[in-house]
Design an enzyme around this catalytic site. Structure first.
Site, mmCIF file in Angstrom:
data_model
loop_
_atom_site.group_PDB
_atom_site.id
_atom_site.type_symbol
_atom_site.label_atom_id
_atom_site.label_comp_id
_atom_site.label_asym_id
_atom_site.label_seq_id
_atom_site.Cartn_x
_atom_site.Cartn_y
_atom_site.Cartn_z
ATOM 1 N N TYR A 81 28.636 -62.685 34.356
ATOM 2 C CA TYR A 81 29.903 -62.026 34.645
ATOM 3 C C TYR A 81 30.869 -62.148 33.463
ATOM 4 O O TYR A 81 30.973 -63.196 32.830
ATOM 5 C CB TYR A 81 30.563 -62.638 35.880
ATOM 6 C CG TYR A 81 30.000 -62.130 37.182
ATOM 7 C CD1 TYR A 81 30.311 -60.854 37.641
ATOM 8 C CD2 TYR A 81 29.144 -62.916 37.939
ATOM 9 C CE1 TYR A 81 29.785 -60.374 38.838
ATOM 10 C CE2 TYR A 81 28.608 -62.453 39.133
ATOM 11 C CZ TYR A 81 28.943 -61.182 39.573
ATOM 12 O OH TYR A 81 28.419 -60.709 40.734
ATOM 13 N N THR A 82 31.552 -61.049 33.194
ATOM 14 C CA THR A 82 32.539 -61.008 32.118
ATOM 15 C C THR A 82 33.770 -60.266 32.624
ATOM 16 O O THR A 82 33.663 -59.342 33.428
ATOM 17 C CB THR A 82 31.978 -60.285 30.878
ATOM 18 O OG1 THR A 82 30.832 -60.971 30.401
ATOM 19 C CG2 THR A 82 33.004 -60.238 29.756
ATOM 20 N N TYR A 83 34.927 -60.682 32.130
ATOM 21 C CA TYR A 83 36.182 -59.977 32.415
ATOM 22 C C TYR A 83 36.520 -59.067 31.246
ATOM 23 O O TYR A 83 36.333 -59.430 30.084
ATOM 24 C CB TYR A 83 37.331 -60.969 32.625
ATOM 25 C CG TYR A 83 38.692 -60.314 32.591
ATOM 26 C CD1 TYR A 83 39.154 -59.567 33.672
ATOM 27 C CD2 TYR A 83 39.516 -60.418 31.462
ATOM 28 C CE1 TYR A 83 40.394 -58.942 33.638
ATOM 29 C CE2 TYR A 83 40.756 -59.807 31.419
ATOM 30 C CZ TYR A 83 41.198 -59.074 32.504
ATOM 31 O OH TYR A 83 42.419 -58.456 32.465
ATOM 32 N N ILE A 150 29.628 -61.751 23.975
ATOM 33 C CA ILE A 150 28.670 -60.755 23.509
ATOM 34 C C ILE A 150 27.715 -60.415 24.648
ATOM 35 O O ILE A 150 27.205 -61.306 25.326
ATOM 36 C CB ILE A 150 27.871 -61.271 22.299
ATOM 37 C CG1 ILE A 150 28.784 -61.418 21.083
ATOM 38 C CG2 ILE A 150 26.702 -60.335 21.966
ATOM 39 C CD1 ILE A 150 28.100 -62.011 19.884
ATOM 40 N N GLY A 162 28.200 -54.492 23.506
ATOM 41 C CA GLY A 162 28.622 -55.090 22.248
ATOM 42 C C GLY A 162 29.376 -56.383 22.411
ATOM 43 O O GLY A 162 28.858 -57.353 22.985
ATOM 44 N N ALA A 164 33.383 -58.578 22.947
ATOM 45 C CA ALA A 164 34.742 -58.562 23.483
ATOM 46 C C ALA A 164 35.486 -59.759 22.909
ATOM 47 O O ALA A 164 35.072 -60.912 23.103
ATOM 48 C CB ALA A 164 34.733 -58.618 25.009
ATOM 49 N N CYS A 180 30.595 -65.922 32.145
ATOM 50 C CA CYS A 180 29.270 -66.124 31.540
ATOM 51 C C CYS A 180 28.508 -67.278 32.181
ATOM 52 O O CYS A 180 27.610 -67.866 31.569
ATOM 53 C CB CYS A 180 29.392 -66.329 30.034
ATOM 54 S SG CYS A 180 30.161 -64.919 29.197
#
Length: 222
Positions: A81-83, A150, A162, A164, A180
């Site tokens: 998971y990413t914000y 990444i 890509g 962030a 993450c």
């Protein structure tokens, strides 16, 4: 094999308005297909999203702590998971890796180098950590916070998604997930570290660094 300098320039697109995630994903899908077909140039797209969470292919449902806070999207990239949100510079990198040694690991390391060298220009030391994807900053008392993420996908040697980089996002927005999948460390940003850099300032350095790391010239596209 052609010389690197003989390869076509990479297009460089910057979006000022917030870009909806589904619109960005649709663009990437179409552009990757065109790059594979030889009908479009490689491209780096710099943008910001409205507040949202994305789930990578390794995401665990236990790491989504607040299911109602922001929209959640299946990203199709690697990772967890990413914000994404305002104040975070997202760079979607669509390259034909056949021009870069056909080496996915080297490609990811190059993206890490881009972030490390970029934040170094603002006096921040970013580092890799074994077993943890992304770029990390050591704080007081040996505390470590993540400043850059990444997540990539490669389809028939063409990359998309890509990196962030946290420039000045609302760090409380990360509280709805375990970023993450790593709960024992926090997140930070250039602003949180006392760096008063605008997004344009960061973009200029990011572009120069990309060209240096990937040895590719870029040109603007509307």
């Amino acid at each position: 094999m052609p010389e690197i300098n003989a390869l076509p320039e990479v297009e460089w697109r910057v979006s000022d308005a917030l870009v909806e995630y589904e619109d960005a994903r649709s663009f990437m899908e179409a552009r990757v297909a065109d790059i594979r077909a030889g009908s479009a140039r490689e491209i780096v797209w710099l943008l910001q999203h409205p507040p949202l969470y994305t789930a990578g292919t390794s995401a665990s449902s236990d790491d989504l702590l607040d299911t109602e806070r922001f929209p959640v999207f299946e990203a199709g990239r690697g990772g967890q998971y990413t914000y994404h949100g305002p104040g975070q510079r997202v760079a979607y990198v669509m390259l034909d890796l056949k021009h870069h040694g056909s080496d996915v690991r080297a490609f990811v390391q190059n993206l890490e180098d881009v972030m490390i060298r970029t934040i170094a220009q603002f006096g921040v030391t970013g580092e890799r950590r074994e077993g943890r994807v992304g770029i990390w900053v050591e704080r007081e008392h040996h505390k470590e916070d993540k400043i850059g993420a990444i997540g990539v996908r490669v389809r028939k040697w063409v990359s998309f998604h890509g990196l962030a980089l946290n420039v000045a996002p609302d760090l409380s927005h990360f509280g709805g997930i375990v970023p993450c999948g790593i709960s024992e460390h926090g997140v930070t940003s250039l602003q949180d570290l006392g760096v008063a850099a605008s997004m344009n300032d960061v973009d200029k350095v990011l572009r120069q660094t990309f060209e240096s790391v990937f040895q590719r010239q870029t040109r603007d596209v509307a």
